[in-house]
Design a protein around this motif. Structure first.
Motif, PDB file in Angstrom:
ATOM      1  N   VAL A   1     -18.287  45.330  79.615  1.00  0.00           N
ATOM      2  CA  VAL A   1     -19.171  45.290  80.621  1.00  0.00           C
ATOM      3  C   VAL A   1     -20.027  44.015  80.350  1.00  0.00           C
ATOM      4  O   VAL A   1     -20.081  43.511  79.121  1.00  0.00           O
ATOM      5  CB  VAL A   1     -20.261  46.220  81.004  1.00  0.00           C
ATOM      6  CG1 VAL A   1     -19.298  47.460  81.298  1.00  0.00           C
ATOM      7  CG2 VAL A   1     -21.115  46.512  79.473  1.00  0.00           C
ATOM      8  N   ASP A   2     -20.666  43.178  81.461  1.00  0.00           N
ATOM      9  CA  ASP A   2     -21.430  41.895  81.039  1.00  0.00           C
ATOM     10  C   ASP A   2     -22.970  42.165  81.324  1.00  0.00           C
ATOM     11  O   ASP A   2     -23.560  41.300  80.762  1.00  0.00           O
ATOM     12  CB  ASP A   2     -21.038  40.922  82.294  1.00  0.00           C
ATOM     13  CG  ASP A   2     -19.359  40.517  82.102  1.00  0.00           C
ATOM     14  OD1 ASP A   2     -18.991  40.263  81.171  1.00  0.00           O
ATOM     15  OD2 ASP A   2     -18.724  40.563  83.087  1.00  0.00           O
ATOM     16  N   GLU A   3     -23.166  43.200  81.898  1.00  0.00           N
ATOM     17  CA  GLU A   3     -24.842  43.413  81.953  1.00  0.00           C
ATOM     18  C   GLU A   3     -24.751  45.198  81.955  1.00  0.00           C
ATOM     19  O   GLU A   3     -23.882  45.992  82.343  1.00  0.00           O
ATOM     20  CB  GLU A   3     -25.021  43.147  83.473  1.00  0.00           C
ATOM     21  CG  GLU A   3     -25.569  41.779  83.724  1.00  0.00           C
ATOM     22  CD  GLU A   3     -26.159  41.547  84.980  1.00  0.00           C
ATOM     23  OE1 GLU A   3     -26.552  40.493  85.408  1.00  0.00           O
ATOM     24  OE2 GLU A   3     -26.105  42.459  85.873  1.00  0.00           O
ATOM     25  N   ILE A   4     -25.903  45.572  81.283  1.00  0.00           N
ATOM     26  CA  ILE A   4     -26.056  47.070  81.431  1.00  0.00           C
ATOM     27  C   ILE A   4     -27.541  47.122  81.793  1.00  0.00           C
ATOM     28  O   ILE A   4     -28.418  46.655  81.349  1.00  0.00           O
ATOM     29  CB  ILE A   4     -26.129  47.411  79.824  1.00  0.00           C
ATOM     30  CG1 ILE A   4     -24.593  47.435  79.121  1.00  0.00           C
ATOM     31  CG2 ILE A   4     -26.469  49.003  79.780  1.00  0.00           C
ATOM     32  CD1 ILE A   4     -24.624  47.742  77.953  1.00  0.00           C
ATOM     33  N   HIS A   5     -27.746  48.068  82.745  1.00  0.00           N
ATOM     34  CA  HIS A   5     -28.805  48.640  83.577  1.00  0.00           C
ATOM     35  C   HIS A   5     -29.121  49.958  83.130  1.00  0.00           C
ATOM     36  O   HIS A   5     -28.155  50.909  83.190  1.00  0.00           O
ATOM     37  CB  HIS A   5     -28.937  48.359  84.912  1.00  0.00           C
ATOM     38  CG  HIS A   5     -28.641  47.031  85.487  1.00  0.00           C
ATOM     39  ND1 HIS A   5     -29.319  46.066  85.817  1.00  0.00           N
ATOM     40  CD2 HIS A   5     -27.569  46.037  85.376  1.00  0.00           C
ATOM     41  CE1 HIS A   5     -29.135  44.897  85.888  1.00  0.00           C
ATOM     42  NE2 HIS A   5     -27.505  45.009  85.944  1.00  0.00           N
TER      43      HIS A   5
ATOM     44  N   GLU B   1     -18.929  39.951  85.747  1.00  0.00           N
ATOM     45  CA  GLU B   1     -17.855  40.662  86.446  1.00  0.00           C
ATOM     46  C   GLU B   1     -17.990  42.064  86.531  1.00  0.00           C
ATOM     47  O   GLU B   1     -17.842  42.625  87.617  1.00  0.00           O
ATOM     48  CB  GLU B   1     -16.391  40.205  85.738  1.00  0.00           C
ATOM     49  CG  GLU B   1     -16.131  38.934  85.817  1.00  0.00           C
ATOM     50  CD  GLU B   1     -14.651  38.568  85.257  1.00  0.00           C
ATOM     51  OE1 GLU B   1     -14.061  39.829  84.618  1.00  0.00           O
ATOM     52  OE2 GLU B   1     -14.230  37.556  84.966  1.00  0.00           O
ATOM     53  N   ARG B   2     -18.629  42.602  85.584  1.00  0.00           N
ATOM     54  CA  ARG B   2     -18.948  44.228  85.641  1.00  0.00           C
ATOM     55  C   ARG B   2     -20.157  44.746  85.033  1.00  0.00           C
ATOM     56  O   ARG B   2     -20.371  44.041  83.931  1.00  0.00           O
ATOM     57  CB  ARG B   2     -17.739  44.833  84.836  1.00  0.00           C
ATOM     58  CG  ARG B   2     -17.774  46.387  84.837  1.00  0.00           C
ATOM     59  CD  ARG B   2     -16.464  47.071  84.072  1.00  0.00           C
ATOM     60  NE  ARG B   2     -15.348  46.656  84.547  1.00  0.00           N
ATOM     61  CZ  ARG B   2     -14.373  45.940  84.212  1.00  0.00           C
ATOM     62  NH1 ARG B   2     -14.609  45.248  83.015  1.00  0.00           N
ATOM     63  NH2 ARG B   2     -13.051  45.841  84.661  1.00  0.00           N
ATOM     64  N   ALA B   3     -20.794  45.473  85.858  1.00  0.00           N
ATOM     65  CA  ALA B   3     -22.075  45.706  85.166  1.00  0.00           C
ATOM     66  C   ALA B   3     -22.000  47.497  84.998  1.00  0.00           C
ATOM     67  O   ALA B   3     -21.534  48.109  85.597  1.00  0.00           O
ATOM     68  CB  ALA B   3     -23.134  45.455  86.287  1.00  0.00           C
ATOM     69  N   ALA B   4     -22.800  48.025  83.895  1.00  0.00           N
ATOM     70  CA  ALA B   4     -22.671  49.257  83.556  1.00  0.00           C
ATOM     71  C   ALA B   4     -24.253  49.716  84.092  1.00  0.00           C
ATOM     72  O   ALA B   4     -25.359  49.021  83.994  1.00  0.00           O
ATOM     73  CB  ALA B   4     -22.483  49.421  82.305  1.00  0.00           C
TER      74      ALA B   4
END
Length: 299
Positions: A170-174, A75-78
């Motif tokens: 968050v569900d992902e971190i880039h 849903e949310r990515a950083a």
């Protein structure tokens, strides 16, 4: 003609002053980059050792851990953007910000909400000018990063990743940063930090070898809980060091180009000043000869 000559001399003086500044900045960057490269090389063995340890746990354990399991729905990515605190580095900051914008476009096309974490004054200024919000900002210390900064960033990101998306997590971190290739090349790099993608350190047996059996003490889940935050901090620290080395190289190259341009301006304006001076002398001689001719005619 005299006024034009004064203008050229003033421009020559300005170009000479600019050259002194750019030359000094070039030498400063040249001295700093050696130290920055030394820190990048020194951090390599530790990062590789942590990677091998994480690879062993993730590869040879059969547990579903939050930090290594793909979520069913993101849903949310950083997006963490690493820039510099200072400018005069050519396209260093522009490239990394452009790469971050392309990543954001891609993530939005996949239906993901994006939150930003900014490192460096240039990224903060870029977002402030466009009135875009960021969850957290870190400024200062990008020229010579300290591990405390990497630890603070890593703890913040891991805490947000553990937190459910419905509660602001968050569900992902880039991460987006400039990777140092050589003195002439620094390329923007995009890495998905979490969920963890272990691509290094996986042991491959030879023809006559047998893979060892691993036993984890305590349980593999406890090992991951303790080891993966360390892995994240090492990756963040490596990104900071890579970005610092890339910035010094970009500054050195930009200041070298500026010094060369100043030399060219000095040469061009010196030629124009000489032409103007020669024209002024020629005009004065013509006036003297004309006056002498006039006096001789009267006599």
């Amino acid at each position: 003609m005299g006024a034009q000559l004064r203008v050229y001399r003033q421009k020559i003086k300005s170009a000479q002053t600019t050259k002194k500044i750019t030359r000094a900045m070039e030498l400063i960057s040249a001295s700093r980059i050696q130290k920055a490269l030394g820190r990048v090389q020194a951090s390599g063995p530790y990062a590789r050792a942590v990677t091998r340890a994480v690879s062993a746990v993730a590869t040879f354990s059969n547990i579903d851990h939050l930090l290594t399991t793909e979520p069913e729905k993101v849903e949310r990515a950083a997006v963490v953007i690493f820039s510099s605190d200072r400018g005069l580095a050519g396209a260093f900051n522009t490239n990394v910000l452009r790469e971050a914008e392309e990543l954001s476009t891609l993530l939005r096309s996949q239906g993901k909400e994006i939150v930003y974490y900014l490192v460096g004054r240039k990224a903060v200024g870029y977002f402030a000018f466009r009135r875009r919000e960021a969850v957290q900002e870190w400024i200062g210390g990008t020229d010579s990063p300290a591990f405390e900064l990497a630890k603070e960033i890593g703890e913040t990101l891991v805490a947000k990743f553990i937190q459910p998306a419905s509660e602001g997590g968050v569900d992902e971190i880039h991460v987006v940063y400039n990777r140092f290739v050589n003195m002439l090349t620094q390329t923007p790099e995009v890495v998905r930090l979490l969920p963890l993608e272990v691509v290094e350190g996986v042991e491959v047996p030879e023809d006559d070898d047998i893979l060892p059996l691993y036993e984890f003490e305590p349980e593999a889940g406890d090992v991951l809980d303790a080891l993966l935050p360390v892995y994240i901090e090492s990756r963040i620290f490596n990104a900071l060091l890579q970005s610092a080395a890339s910035k010094h190289a970009a500054t050195q190259r930009a200041m070298k180009s500026a010094s060369d341009n100043a030399d060219k301006l000095i040469t061009d304006y010196t030629r124009l000043a000489n032409n103007a001076r020669q024209s002024e002398i020629t005009q004065q001689i013509s006036e003297i000869v004309g006056g002498a001719d006039a006096l001789s005619v009267k006599s």
